[in-house]
Design an enzyme around this catalytic site. Structure first.
Site, short mmCIF file in Angstrom:
data_model
loop_
_atom_site.label_atom_id
_atom_site.label_comp_id
_atom_site.label_asym_id
_atom_site.label_seq_id
_atom_site.Cartn_x
_atom_site.Cartn_y
_atom_site.Cartn_z
N VAL A 160 0.30 -2.03 -15.59
CA VAL A 160 1.50 -1.17 -15.72
C VAL A 160 2.73 -1.94 -16.19
O VAL A 160 3.71 -1.35 -16.63
CB VAL A 160 1.83 -0.42 -14.39
N TYR A 190 9.48 -5.40 -1.48
CA TYR A 190 8.72 -4.13 -1.44
C TYR A 190 9.67 -2.95 -1.13
O TYR A 190 9.62 -1.91 -1.79
CB TYR A 190 7.64 -4.25 -0.37
N ALA A 191 10.56 -3.14 -0.13
CA ALA A 191 11.49 -2.07 0.25
C ALA A 191 12.41 -1.72 -0.92
O ALA A 191 12.65 -0.54 -1.21
CB ALA A 191 12.31 -2.49 1.46
N ALA A 192 12.90 -2.75 -1.63
CA ALA A 192 13.78 -2.51 -2.77
C ALA A 192 13.03 -1.76 -3.86
O ALA A 192 13.55 -0.81 -4.46
CB ALA A 192 14.31 -3.83 -3.32
N SER A 193 11.77 -2.16 -4.10
CA SER A 193 11.00 -1.49 -5.17
C SER A 193 10.75 -0.03 -4.82
O SER A 193 10.87 0.86 -5.67
CB SER A 193 9.67 -2.22 -5.42
N LYS A 194 10.42 0.24 -3.56
CA LYS A 194 10.08 1.62 -3.19
C LYS A 194 11.33 2.50 -3.05
O LYS A 194 11.29 3.70 -3.34
CB LYS A 194 9.25 1.63 -1.91
N ASN A 214 0.75 5.31 -8.91
CA ASN A 214 0.24 4.84 -7.62
C ASN A 214 0.14 3.31 -7.54
O ASN A 214 0.23 2.75 -6.44
CB ASN A 214 -1.15 5.47 -7.39
N ILE A 252 -1.62 3.38 6.01
CA ILE A 252 -2.84 4.04 5.53
C ILE A 252 -3.95 2.98 5.47
O ILE A 252 -3.70 1.84 5.03
CB ILE A 252 -2.62 4.65 4.12
#
Ligand code: NDP
Length: 246
Positions: A63, A154-158, A89, A187
Site C-alpha cells: 500500500v 499506531y495511535a497517531a496513524s489510526k 484494512n 481481536i
C-alpha cells in the site's frame, strides 16, 4: 445476497481481519480483489470466496507503493468490471515507548497505516466518484480514539485514519460515495497473539464482555457499513470492542 454484482477491494486480505472481510463480503455476493505485500495469496481465502460462487483475484502489492497501487486498481476494474466497496484494512504495529522509539518505526507505521490509506483511496475514489456510487470502510482502532502508552505511532496513524474518514465523507457525499470507519478493540489475530499472556489477561479485564473479538465480528460491521442498510450513514466510526472504551 446484498452484494450481488458488486466488487470489493480489500487491502491486507491475506490473513487476519482482512481475510475474514473477503470471505464475509463474498458470502453476501461480492466478487473480491485483495492485495497483500506477501507474494503468495492464501489459497484458503481464494477457495472460500470461490465456494460462494464468487471470483477472487489476488495481487502482490504494497500500500506504500503508489504507482503499483494505481496499476493494480486499473487491473481490478479490467478484470472484474467495477469497484464498489473499498476496505482499507492493511496495518501494522511497531510498539515502543516514545523515548525508545526508532524513527524508522514511527515512519513505517505512518507510511503503511495512514499514507497507505491515502494511496489506495485516491486510486479507487477516482472510479467511485465517476460512477457516482461506492462505499469506503477504513479499519481504524480504538487506540486512535483513546491513545495508548507505547503506541504513539499506531495511535497517531489510526487517529489520522479517523480524520481522513470524516473529511472524505464530507468531500464525497454529494457524489454518492459513503466513507466510514470501523474501530476494533482486541481481536484474535497474529497482531494480538504476539502480546504476552500477562498483557492479554490485563486487556481482558478491561473488556466488559470479557473476551477478545474474532475477525468475523469486525467483518460483520464492515459488511453492514458497505451495504444499503447503511445508506444514510457516512463519516461515522463504528466501535467493535466488547464495550471497552466509552
Ligand atoms: P494482521 O497482522 O493479522 O494482518 C495484516 C495484513 O495486512 C497482513 O496480511 C499483512 O501482510 C498486510 N499488510 C501489512 N502491511 C502491508 C502493506 N504495506 N501493504 C499491503 N498489505 C500489508 O493484522 P490484523 O488482521 O489484526 O489487522 C488488520 C487491521 O485491523 C489493521 O489495520 C489493524 O491495525 C487493525 N486492528 C487490529 C486489531 C486487532 O486486535 N487485531 C485491533 C484494532 C485494529 P503481511 O503478511 O505481508 O504482513
Amino acid at each position: 445476497m446484498r452484494f450481488d454484482g458488486k466488487v470489493a477491494f480489500v487491502t491486507g486480505g491475506n490473513r487476519g481481519i482482512g481475510a475474514s472481510i473477503c470471505k464475509r463480503l463474498a458470502s453476501e455476493g461480492a466478487d473480491i480483489a485483495f492485495i497483500d505485500r506477501a507474494p503468495d495469496p492464501q489459497e484458503e481465502v481464494i477457495k472460500a470466496v470461490n465456494n460462494f460462487g464468487k471470483r477472487a483475484v489476488f495481487y502482490e502489492a504494497d500500500v506504500t507503493d503508489k504507482a503499483m497501487i494505481e496499476e493494480v486498481v486499473a487491473n481490478v476494474v479490467k478484470e472484474l468490471g467495477s469497484l464498489d466497496i473499498l476496505v482499507n484494512n492493511a496495518g501494522i504495529t511497531r510498539d515502543n515507548l516514545l523515548i525508545r522509539m526508532k524513527e524508522e518505526d514511527w515512519r513505517a507505521v505512518i507510511d503503511i497505516n495512514l499514507t497507505g490509506v491515502f494511496n489506495v483511496t485516491q486510486a479507487v475514489a477516482k472510479i467511485m466518484l465517476k460512477q457516482r456510487s461506492g462505499s469506503i470502510i477504513n479499519i481504524a482502532s480504538v487506540i486512535g480514539i483513546s491513545g495508548n502508552a507505547g503506541q504513539v505511532n499506531y495511535a497517531a496513524s489510526k487517529a489520522g485514519v479517523i480524520g481522513v474518514t470524516k473529511s472524505l465523507a464530507k468531500e464525497f457525499a454529494n457524489r454518492g460515495v459513503r466513507v466510514n470507519a470501523v474501530a476494533p478493540g482486541f481481536i484474535e489475530t497474529a497482531m494480538t497473539k504476539a502480546l504476552s499472556e500477562d498483557v492479554r489477561e490485563k486487556a481482558r479485564q478491561l473488556i466488559p464482555l470479557g473476551f477478545f473479538g474474532e475477525p468475523e465480528d469486525v467483518a460483520a460491521a464492515v459488511s453492514f457499513l458497505a451495504s444499503e442498510d447503511a445508506r444514510y450513514i457516512t463519516g461515522q466510526v463504528l466501535v467493535v470492542d466488547g464495550g471497552m472504551i466509552r
